[in-house]
Design a protein around this motif. Structure first.
Motif, PDB file in Angstrom:
ATOM      1  N   GLY A  15       0.840  -1.191   0.000  1.00  0.00           N
ATOM      2  CA  GLY A  15       0.000   0.000   0.000  1.00  0.00           C
ATOM      3  C   GLY A  15       0.872   1.237   0.000  1.00  0.00           C
ATOM      4  N   GLU A  16       0.374   2.295  -0.597  1.00  0.00           N
ATOM      5  CA  GLU A  16       1.171   3.511  -0.790  1.00  0.00           C
ATOM      6  C   GLU A  16       1.624   4.143   0.521  1.00  0.00           C
ATOM      7  OE1 GLU A  16       3.406   5.597  -3.192  1.00  0.00           O
ATOM      8  OE2 GLU A  16       2.065   4.040  -3.916  1.00  0.00           O
ATOM      9  N   GLY A  17       0.743   4.221   1.502  1.00  0.00           N
ATOM     10  CA  GLY A  17       1.104   4.831   2.786  1.00  0.00           C
ATOM     11  C   GLY A  17       2.185   4.050   3.510  1.00  0.00           C
ATOM     12  N   HIS A  18       2.030   2.739   3.544  1.00  0.00           N
ATOM     13  CA  HIS A  18       3.018   1.897   4.215  1.00  0.00           C
ATOM     14  C   HIS A  18       4.352   1.951   3.470  1.00  0.00           C
ATOM     15  CE1 HIS A  18       4.466  -1.171   6.887  1.00  0.00           C
ATOM     16  NE2 HIS A  18       4.779  -1.956   5.866  1.00  0.00           N
ATOM     17  N   LEU A  19       4.297   1.950   2.163  1.00  0.00           N
ATOM     18  CA  LEU A  19       5.508   2.037   1.351  1.00  0.00           C
ATOM     19  C   LEU A  19       6.251   3.347   1.633  1.00  0.00           C
ATOM     20  CD1 LEU A  19       7.198   0.609  -0.787  1.00  0.00           C
ATOM     21  CD2 LEU A  19       5.827   1.759  -2.527  1.00  0.00           C
ATOM     22  N   ARG A  20       5.519   4.446   1.742  1.00  0.00           N
ATOM     23  CA  ARG A  20       6.139   5.739   2.073  1.00  0.00           C
ATOM     24  C   ARG A  20       6.814   5.695   3.436  1.00  0.00           C
ATOM     25  NH1 ARG A  20       1.741   8.059  -0.359  1.00  0.00           N
ATOM     26  NH2 ARG A  20       0.684   8.376   1.617  1.00  0.00           N
ATOM     27  N   ARG A  21       6.146   5.081   4.422  1.00  0.00           N
ATOM     28  CA  ARG A  21       6.736   4.983   5.765  1.00  0.00           C
ATOM     29  C   ARG A  21       7.988   4.109   5.769  1.00  0.00           C
ATOM     30  NH1 ARG A  21       1.343   4.921   6.815  1.00  0.00           N
ATOM     31  NH2 ARG A  21       1.229   2.656   7.043  1.00  0.00           N
ATOM     32  N   MET A  22       8.024   3.109   4.901  1.00  0.00           N
ATOM     33  CA  MET A  22       9.195   2.228   4.838  1.00  0.00           C
ATOM     34  C   MET A  22      10.367   2.887   4.123  1.00  0.00           C
ATOM     35  SD  MET A  22       7.395  -1.435   3.990  1.00  0.00           S
ATOM     36  CE  MET A  22       8.926  -2.345   3.903  1.00  0.00           C
ATOM     37  N   THR A  23      10.095   3.747   3.157  1.00  0.00           N
ATOM     38  CA  THR A  23      11.171   4.345   2.362  1.00  0.00           C
ATOM     39  C   THR A  23      11.602   5.713   2.869  1.00  0.00           C
ATOM     40  OG1 THR A  23       9.585   5.269   0.780  1.00  0.00           O
ATOM     41  CG2 THR A  23      10.510   3.107   0.267  1.00  0.00           C
ATOM     42  N   ALA A  24      10.756   6.410   3.603  1.00  0.00           N
ATOM     43  CA  ALA A  24      11.072   7.774   4.050  1.00  0.00           C
ATOM     44  C   ALA A  24      12.387   7.872   4.820  1.00  0.00           C
ATOM     45  CB  ALA A  24       9.918   8.338   4.875  1.00  0.00           C
TER      46      ALA A  24
END
Length: 87
Positions: A15-24
């Motif tokens: 999911g986009e939100g989780h992916l952002r939290r993992m890559t940020a």
């Protein structure tokens, strides 16, 4: 070998939100790929790494790197390393 967040089949679609939290928190701003880890393992197994012993190689896209050049400045600060504007 100490890999960071790596995209594998087991991850599925985060999911986009989780992916952002993992890559940020990574300096490269992306998840690792299995080939990123494979390249590091290949290097350690090569003749070029023959004199490297007893080390842990972190392959995490910069997640454990400094958050800014300010983090590299010694206590008391070194203005030449600062990324913030002078006051």
């Amino acid at each position: 070998m100490l890999p960071g967040n790596v995209r594998t089949e087991g991850l599925g679609e985060p999911g986009e939100g989780h992916l952002r939290r993992m890559t940020a928190p990574t300096l490269l701003g992306r998840l690792g790929e299995t080939v990123d880890i494979a390249h590091a393992v290949g290097f350690l197994a090569s003749d070029e790494a023959a004199f490297i012993t007893g080390r842990t190689l972190t392959v995490d896209g910069g997640r454990t790197g400094p958050e800014s050049l300010d983090a590299l400045a010694p206590a008391g600060g070194d203005p030449s390393l600062s990324t913030t504007a002078p006051a």
